[in-house]
Design a protein around this motif. Structure first.
Motif, PDB file in Angstrom:
ATOM      1  N   LYS A   1      46.329  11.049 -36.135  1.00 24.08           N
ATOM      2  CA  LYS A   1      45.744  12.331 -35.767  1.00 24.08           C
ATOM      3  C   LYS A   1      44.493  12.597 -36.610  1.00 24.08           C
ATOM      4  O   LYS A   1      44.493  12.379 -37.813  1.00 24.08           O
ATOM      5  N   GLY A   2      43.448  13.047 -35.936  1.00 22.68           N
ATOM      6  CA  GLY A   2      42.199  13.355 -36.628  1.00 22.68           C
ATOM      7  C   GLY A   2      41.156  12.262 -36.560  1.00 22.68           C
ATOM      8  O   GLY A   2      39.990  12.498 -36.902  1.00 22.68           O
ATOM      9  N   ASP A   3      41.535  11.058 -36.109  1.00 25.68           N
ATOM     10  CA  ASP A   3      40.558   9.972 -35.981  1.00 25.68           C
ATOM     11  C   ASP A   3      39.573  10.269 -34.862  1.00 25.68           C
ATOM     12  O   ASP A   3      39.969  10.681 -33.757  1.00 25.68           O
ATOM     13  N   ASN A   4      38.286  10.043 -35.120  1.00 25.97           N
ATOM     14  CA  ASN A   4      37.266  10.150 -34.083  1.00 25.97           C
ATOM     15  C   ASN A   4      37.155   8.819 -33.350  1.00 25.97           C
ATOM     16  O   ASN A   4      37.025   7.762 -33.985  1.00 25.97           O
ATOM     17  N   VAL A   5      37.193   8.888 -32.034  1.00 25.58           N
ATOM     18  CA  VAL A   5      37.258   7.666 -31.238  1.00 25.58           C
ATOM     19  C   VAL A   5      36.386   7.783 -29.994  1.00 25.58           C
ATOM     20  O   VAL A   5      35.991   8.870 -29.581  1.00 25.58           O
ATOM     21  N   SER A   6      36.101   6.630 -29.407  1.00 25.06           N
ATOM     22  CA  SER A   6      35.541   6.565 -28.056  1.00 25.06           C
ATOM     23  C   SER A   6      36.468   5.693 -27.221  1.00 25.06           C
ATOM     24  O   SER A   6      37.258   4.919 -27.762  1.00 25.06           O
ATOM     25  N   VAL A   7      36.358   5.816 -25.906  1.00 22.55           N
ATOM     26  CA  VAL A   7      37.316   5.174 -25.017  1.00 22.55           C
ATOM     27  C   VAL A   7      36.620   4.201 -24.079  1.00 22.55           C
ATOM     28  O   VAL A   7      35.653   4.556 -23.396  1.00 22.55           O
ATOM     29  N   ASP A   8      37.122   2.961 -24.076  1.00 25.57           N
ATOM     30  CA  ASP A   8      36.700   1.978 -23.075  1.00 25.57           C
ATOM     31  C   ASP A   8      37.535   2.248 -21.832  1.00 25.57           C
ATOM     32  O   ASP A   8      38.755   2.061 -21.850  1.00 25.57           O
ATOM     33  N   PRO A   9      36.933   2.682 -20.737  1.00 29.50           N
ATOM     34  CA  PRO A   9      37.727   3.078 -19.570  1.00 29.50           C
ATOM     35  C   PRO A   9      38.319   1.910 -18.795  1.00 29.50           C
ATOM     36  O   PRO A   9      39.146   2.113 -17.902  1.00 29.50           O
ATOM     37  N   ASN A  10      37.905   0.687 -19.113  1.00 29.59           N
ATOM     38  CA  ASN A  10      38.299  -0.472 -18.312  1.00 29.59           C
ATOM     39  C   ASN A  10      39.303  -1.356 -19.048  1.00 29.59           C
ATOM     40  O   ASN A  10      39.198  -1.553 -20.254  1.00 29.59           O
ATOM     41  N   ASN A  11      40.238  -1.896 -18.301  1.00 28.31           N
ATOM     42  CA  ASN A  11      41.152  -2.894 -18.858  1.00 28.31           C
ATOM     43  C   ASN A  11      41.632  -3.812 -17.739  1.00 28.31           C
ATOM     44  O   ASN A  11      41.382  -3.559 -16.557  1.00 28.31           O
ATOM     45  N   GLY A  12      42.300  -4.892 -18.103  1.00 26.78           N
ATOM     46  CA  GLY A  12      42.831  -5.825 -17.121  1.00 26.78           C
ATOM     47  C   GLY A  12      44.346  -5.825 -17.143  1.00 26.78           C
ATOM     48  O   GLY A  12      44.978  -5.080 -17.898  1.00 26.78           O
ATOM     49  N   CYS A  13      44.944  -6.714 -16.340  1.00 27.78           N
ATOM     50  CA  CYS A  13      46.402  -6.795 -16.284  1.00 27.78           C
ATOM     51  C   CYS A  13      46.961  -7.686 -17.388  1.00 27.78           C
ATOM     52  O   CYS A  13      48.164  -7.685 -17.643  1.00 27.78           O
ATOM     53  N   ASN A  14      46.062  -8.467 -18.028  1.00 32.85           N
ATOM     54  CA  ASN A  14      46.432  -9.403 -19.091  1.00 32.85           C
ATOM     55  C   ASN A  14      47.346 -10.530 -18.619  1.00 32.85           C
ATOM     56  O   ASN A  14      47.977 -11.200 -19.447  1.00 32.85           O
ATOM     57  N   SER A  15      47.411 -10.760 -17.315  1.00 35.64           N
ATOM     58  CA  SER A  15      48.303 -11.783 -16.775  1.00 35.64           C
ATOM     59  C   SER A  15      47.623 -12.751 -15.813  1.00 35.64           C
ATOM     60  O   SER A  15      48.070 -13.885 -15.675  1.00 35.64           O
ATOM     61  N   CYS A  16      46.569 -12.327 -15.137  1.00 36.95           N
ATOM     62  CA  CYS A  16      45.946 -13.151 -14.105  1.00 36.95           C
ATOM     63  C   CYS A  16      45.013 -14.198 -14.734  1.00 36.95           C
ATOM     64  O   CYS A  16      44.731 -14.179 -15.929  1.00 36.95           O
ATOM     65  N   ASP A  17      44.535 -15.116 -13.896  1.00 35.00           N
ATOM     66  CA  ASP A  17      43.643 -16.171 -14.379  1.00 35.00           C
ATOM     67  C   ASP A  17      42.374 -15.601 -14.995  1.00 35.00           C
ATOM     68  O   ASP A  17      41.872 -16.116 -16.006  1.00 35.00           O
ATOM     69  N   PHE A  18      41.825 -14.541 -14.393  1.00 33.64           N
ATOM     70  CA  PHE A  18      40.602 -13.949 -14.928  1.00 33.64           C
ATOM     71  C   PHE A  18      40.841 -13.377 -16.327  1.00 33.64           C
ATOM     72  O   PHE A  18      40.038 -13.588 -17.249  1.00 33.64           O
ATOM     73  N   CYS A  19      41.923 -12.639 -16.494  1.00 30.90           N
ATOM     74  CA  CYS A  19      42.215 -12.051 -17.807  1.00 30.90           C
ATOM     75  C   CYS A  19      42.437 -13.138 -18.846  1.00 30.90           C
ATOM     76  O   CYS A  19      41.937 -13.050 -19.978  1.00 30.90           O
TER      77      CYS A  19
END
Length: 346
Positions: free
Chosen positions: A80-98
């Motif tokens: 709590k209290g940490d200043n952050v920014s957010v990467d809105p994109n992510n993958g499934c971490n399972s497919c060939d591309f990931c």
């Protein structure tokens, strides 16, 4: 809390009051939003020109910074209290591309699962996101500057794709919205000086002059006039930030032999351009597309640290801040081109 929701089926955008999100998974982080940008992609979504969540109403906003207010049981690196920014994109971490390090091509993730496009985003007082998408802001980076982390991360990915771009090459940027302006900052920071920016909106060209880069600022008509007067008026690299098909078609004719065209701006999905394959062959032209920002948030935060107030002053960049309740004014000013970017300040 207040939020700006969008319903794709009716193209309805409205300010609503909804409950503050509650952590339900051990890897979630609840963020109190500080700054949240309006992207050109958001305008395309609102106009029905870009794919988004069509099943449910959702909160827009995929460019935002804020402060951590709660974390799930498995979250150890944020508090709590940490200043952050957010990467809105992510993958499934399972497919060939990931597994190949290309999560932006993931058939179920990437742009198809983006916070603020398919999931509730940052045009709200609070936003719930996955731990894997949260990045701590360096102490010398403000929450205001960190609102630009996402667009700069896309720029960092684009620069990786078109590199090498060596100092001394002749570069053209088409479009002086916020993305064009950030490209100007990045190129100037890295020592480039032979850069021309083409933009039809004189107000935006005037705003761009506040960055004091010494770059040449021209309208498309002036660009065509120079081209007509000198057949050798060409560029090594053209970076299109407009997403406007006629500008892209014209850009191809401005490339030197061996030149590179970077299609960075997002055009509507139905838009088309005409290119002569013989010219691509004969001149060994290289055309690059840039899709979002895989693994580029750390690079973006590094860019923000390096740019600092010299480049990231909101007034000089043509950025204006608004409250959530002023969303209609923000969108109209952005559409009219009287500002380069609108950002909600909460």
């Amino acid at each position: 809390m207040e939020a700006i929701n969008f319903t794709a089926k009716t193209k309805k955008l409205e300010l609503v009051r909804v409950p503050v999100p509650v952590i339900t998974q051990p890897d979630q982080v609840l963020i109190k939003v500080a700054y949240s940008g309006i992207c050109g992609t958001d305008l395309h979504i609102i106009q029905g020109e870009f794919p988004c969540n069509e099943k449910n109403s959702f909160t827009l906003g995929h460019e935002f910074s804020g402060t951590v207010v709660d974390v799930g049981a498995d979250v150890k690196i944020f508090k709590k209290g940490d200043n952050v920014s957010v990467d809105p994109n992510n993958g499934c971490n399972s497919c060939d591309f990931c597994h190949s390090g290309q999560p932006h091509f993931c058939p179920v993730g990437g742009i198809l699962n983006t916070v603020g496009i398919y999931r509730n985003g940052g045009w709200a007082e609070y936003c719930l996101v996955s731990l894997t998408q949260v990045h701590r802001i360096p102490n010398n980076v403000s929450l205001e500057q960190a609102a630009l982390t996402e667009p700069l991360s896309c720029l960092a990915h684009g620069f990786d794709i078109i590199s090498p771009v060596t100092v001394g090459q002749k570069i053209l940027i088409t479009g002086a919205g916020i993305i064009g302006n950030l490209w100007v900052c990045n190129l100037h920071l890295q020592g480039h000086r032979d850069v021309t920016v083409s933009e039809p909106n004189l107000k935006r060209l005037e705003m761009l002059g506040k960055l004091n880069t010494g770059f040449k600022l021209l309208t498309p008509d002036e660009l065509k006039k120079n081209q007509k007067a000198d057949p050798n008026y060409k560029f090594d690299v053209v970076i299109d930030c407009s997403g406007f098909p006629p500008a892209i078609e014209h850009a191809v004719t401005l490339l030197r032999r061996g030149g590179k065209l970077c299609i960075f701006g997002v055009a509507p999905p139905h838009a088309e351009i005409k290119i002569k394959p013989f010219d691509v062959y004969m001149n060994e032209l290289k055309i690059f597309g840039v899709l979002i920002n895989p693994f580029c948030f750390p690079k973006s935060l590094g860019l923000i640290e390096a740019m600092g107030d010299r480049y990231l002053n909101f007034e000089n960049l043509g950025i204006k801040t608004f409250s959530l309740r002023q969303y209609q004014d923000a969108i109209e000013m952005l559409k009219s081109g009287t500002i380069a970017k609108a950002i909600f300040k909460l």
